[in-house]
Write an enzyme that holds these catalytic residues in place. Structure first.
Site, PDB file in Angstrom:
ATOM      1  N   TYR A 130      46.558 -12.765  19.761  1.00 57.76           N
ATOM      2  CA  TYR A 130      46.016 -12.342  18.455  1.00 57.76           C
ATOM      3  C   TYR A 130      46.802 -11.140  17.905  1.00 57.76           C
ATOM      4  CZ  TYR A 130      42.166 -11.117  15.193  1.00 57.76           C
ATOM      5  OH  TYR A 130      41.392 -10.829  14.091  1.00 57.76           O
TER       6      TYR A 130
ATOM      7  N   LYS B  49      48.872 -11.050  14.445  1.00 57.06           N
ATOM      8  CA  LYS B  49      48.465 -10.119  13.386  1.00 57.06           C
ATOM      9  C   LYS B  49      49.578  -9.125  13.060  1.00 57.06           C
ATOM     10  CE  LYS B  49      44.324 -11.700  12.519  1.00 57.06           C
ATOM     11  NZ  LYS B  49      44.047 -12.341  11.213  1.00 57.06           N
TER      12      LYS B  49
HETATM   13  N1  CAA Z   1      40.631  -2.203  29.431  1.00 58.15           N
HETATM   14  C1  CAA Z   1      41.165  -2.101  30.654  1.00 58.15           C
HETATM   15  N2  CAA Z   1      40.969  -3.009  31.645  1.00 58.15           N
HETATM   16  C2  CAA Z   1      40.151  -4.037  31.368  1.00 58.15           C
HETATM   17  C3  CAA Z   1      39.549  -4.226  30.113  1.00 58.15           C
HETATM   18  C4  CAA Z   1      39.805  -3.234  29.120  1.00 58.15           C
HETATM   19  N3  CAA Z   1      39.279  -3.307  27.892  1.00 58.15           N
HETATM   20  N4  CAA Z   1      38.813  -5.368  30.130  1.00 58.15           N
HETATM   21  C5  CAA Z   1      38.969  -5.895  31.372  1.00 58.15           C
HETATM   22  N5  CAA Z   1      39.753  -5.066  32.114  1.00 58.15           N
HETATM   23  C6  CAA Z   1      40.207  -5.264  33.486  1.00 58.15           C
HETATM   24  C7  CAA Z   1      39.076  -5.729  34.399  1.00 58.15           C
HETATM   25  O1  CAA Z   1      38.378  -4.621  34.921  1.00 58.15           O
HETATM   26  C8  CAA Z   1      39.842  -6.506  35.469  1.00 58.15           C
HETATM   27  O2  CAA Z   1      40.451  -5.599  36.369  1.00 58.15           O
HETATM   28  P1  CAA Z   1      40.786  -6.032  37.888  1.00 58.15           P
HETATM   29  O3  CAA Z   1      41.746  -7.184  37.789  1.00 58.15           O
HETATM   30  O4  CAA Z   1      41.355  -4.792  38.446  1.00 58.15           O
HETATM   31  O5  CAA Z   1      39.456  -6.440  38.458  1.00 58.15           O
HETATM   32  C9  CAA Z   1      40.985  -7.167  34.685  1.00 58.15           C
HETATM   33  O6  CAA Z   1      41.141  -6.337  33.510  1.00 58.15           O
HETATM   34  C10 CAA Z   1      40.669  -8.578  34.271  1.00 58.15           C
HETATM   35  O7  CAA Z   1      39.337  -8.601  33.735  1.00 58.15           O
HETATM   36  P2  CAA Z   1      38.630  -9.928  33.280  1.00 58.15           P
HETATM   37  O8  CAA Z   1      38.864 -11.020  34.298  1.00 58.15           O
HETATM   38  O9  CAA Z   1      37.237  -9.644  32.839  1.00 58.15           O
HETATM   39  O10 CAA Z   1      39.504 -10.199  31.997  1.00 58.15           O
HETATM   40  P3  CAA Z   1      39.522 -11.452  31.106  1.00 58.15           P
HETATM   41  O11 CAA Z   1      40.855 -12.062  31.213  1.00 58.15           O
HETATM   42  O12 CAA Z   1      38.342 -12.330  31.276  1.00 58.15           O
HETATM   43  O13 CAA Z   1      39.392 -10.789  29.661  1.00 58.15           O
HETATM   44  C11 CAA Z   1      38.151  -9.923  27.838  1.00 58.15           C
HETATM   45  C12 CAA Z   1      38.389  -9.847  29.350  1.00 58.15           C
HETATM   46  C13 CAA Z   1      37.420 -11.226  27.484  1.00 58.15           C
HETATM   47  C14 CAA Z   1      39.425  -9.855  27.065  1.00 58.15           C
HETATM   48  C15 CAA Z   1      37.295  -8.712  27.518  1.00 58.15           C
HETATM   49  O14 CAA Z   1      37.993  -7.543  27.916  1.00 58.15           O
HETATM   50  C16 CAA Z   1      37.004  -8.600  26.048  1.00 58.15           C
HETATM   51  O15 CAA Z   1      36.186  -9.321  25.499  1.00 58.15           O
HETATM   52  N6  CAA Z   1      37.643  -7.637  25.391  1.00 58.15           N
HETATM   53  C17 CAA Z   1      37.468  -7.408  23.961  1.00 58.15           C
HETATM   54  C18 CAA Z   1      38.464  -8.197  23.200  1.00 58.15           C
HETATM   55  C19 CAA Z   1      38.289  -7.900  21.740  1.00 58.15           C
HETATM   56  O16 CAA Z   1      38.155  -6.758  21.302  1.00 58.15           O
HETATM   57  N7  CAA Z   1      38.316  -8.922  20.923  1.00 58.15           N
HETATM   58  C20 CAA Z   1      38.150  -8.746  19.532  1.00 58.15           C
HETATM   59  C21 CAA Z   1      37.544  -9.984  18.966  1.00 58.15           C
HETATM   60  S1  CAA Z   1      37.108  -9.751  17.265  1.00 58.15           S
HETATM   61  C22 CAA Z   1      38.574  -9.648  16.485  1.00 58.15           C
HETATM   62  O17 CAA Z   1      39.608  -9.903  17.016  1.00 58.15           O
HETATM   63  C23 CAA Z   1      38.534  -9.222  15.045  1.00 58.15           C
HETATM   64  C24 CAA Z   1      39.445  -8.118  14.802  1.00 58.15           C
HETATM   65  O18 CAA Z   1      40.468  -8.311  14.193  1.00 58.15           O
HETATM   66  C25 CAA Z   1      39.103  -6.747  15.262  1.00 58.15           C
END
Ligand code: CAA
Length: 248
Positions: free
Chosen positions: A155, A159
């Site tokens: 994304y 963007k």
């Molecule tokens: N920062 C740092 N580390 C993170 C993290 C973060 N934000 N999120 C997860 N991690 C870490 C976890 O702790 C994990 O660490 P370990 O491997 O050491 O255990 C590792 O990263 C992997 O974690 P997950 O397996 O949970 O990660 P995932 O691949 O399933 O993804 C995610 C997680 C779904 C991306 C989740 O972090 C999330 O939803 N983040 C928000 C994403 C976001 O903001 N999206 C916006 C959507 S709306 C939009 O896009 C509109 C716009 O324009 C603003």
């Protein structure tokens, strides 16, 4: 609107939260509003609901990721309504996930819908805008294209790419009366943002100095301004609307 001839505005991905607010605001401004949709069922219900609220909006199908599908839509709009004067490239999807787990399909889907679409739609409308000596292209990007976001390599790339496109096309058509700008919203109260897990969403809101999500109508007002002749001297710009979440 200062012109006596009504201008035609095309909003892609119009049935989502941001798209709906834009369509309503632009309709209130006096444009002929054309809403692009992908899902027919949703679009028909959307059109009916807006009609009940007093908005008469035309709906046209295209898969914005597909160049030929967009071409057919633009030809149909030209035949039935008129050439597009204002294009809002708003269609977008997310397929969030950490990069180590991101599939090629989730990379391609986001690049195709969020970035290829900008080429596809702009390419099909630009020459008529140049012929008319007036046009507006408004690309709806994101704060996450400006700064990156964990889980959004696809994304963020799309963007950020939108604004690279904006800058170049703005230069190429500046002397033809056509402006090209990017809007980079932060976290707005749309279904897309509400789909982020509550706990993570609350962490994100805590990083926003204004302490809340943005309103869809707040973005719509900025679109309305950039579409207007008050914005004649603004081109190649990237306008942030993010509650102070990212300042630079
Ligand atoms: N920062 C740092 N580390 C993170 C993290 C973060 N934000 N999120 C997860 N991690 C870490 C976890 O702790 C994990 O660490 P370990 O491997 O050491 O255990 C590792 O990263 C992997 O974690 P997950 O397996 O949970 O990660 P995932 O691949 O399933 O993804 C995610 C997680 C779904 C991306 C989740 O972090 C999330 O939803 N983040 C928000 C994403 C976001 O903001 N999206 C916006 C959507 S709306 C939009 O896009 C509109 C716009 O324009 C603003």
């Amino acid at each position: 609107m200062s012109t006596t001839e009504k201008r035609v505005v095309l909003v892609t991905g119009a049935t989502g939260g941001l798209g709906t607010a834009m369509c309503k605001k632009l309709y209130d401004d006096g444009y002929i509003v054309v809403a692009n949709y992908h899902s027919e069922d949703k679009a028909k219900k959307w059109k009916e609901k807006l009609h009940e609220e007093g908005y008469d909006i035309n709906i046209f199908y295209a898969d914005v990721a597909d160049f030929d599908s967009v071409g057919k839509m633009v030809d149909k709009i030209a035949a039935e309504i008129g050439h597009v004067d204002v294009l809002v490239n708003n269609a977008g999807i997310t397929r969030d996930g950490g990069f180590r787990k991101m599939t090629y399909e989730n990379w391609r889907a986001v690049i195709a819908t969020n970035l290829d679409s900008v080429f596809n739609c702009s390419r099909h409308v630009i020459n008529h805008m140049i012929e008319k000596g007036f046009g507006r292209i408004i690309n709806i990007s994101s704060v996450n294209g400006q700064r990156g976001q964990f889980g959004q390599a696809n994304y963020s790339a799309a963007k950020a790419g939108m604004h690279g496109f904006t800058k170049t096309l703005a230069m190429e058509v500046a002397n033809k009366g056509v402006t090209v700008n990017t809007i980079s919203p932060g976290y707005i109260g749309t279904d897309m943002v509400m789909a982020v897990k509550e706990e993570i969403r609350n962490q994100i809101i805590a990083q926003i100095p204004l302490g809340r999500l943005g309103g869809t109508e707040e973005v719509a007002y900025l679109v309305s301004f950039l579409a207007s002749e008050h914005a004649n001297f603004i081109t190649g710009a990237n306008m942030s609307i993010n509650g102070g979440q990212h300042v630079y």
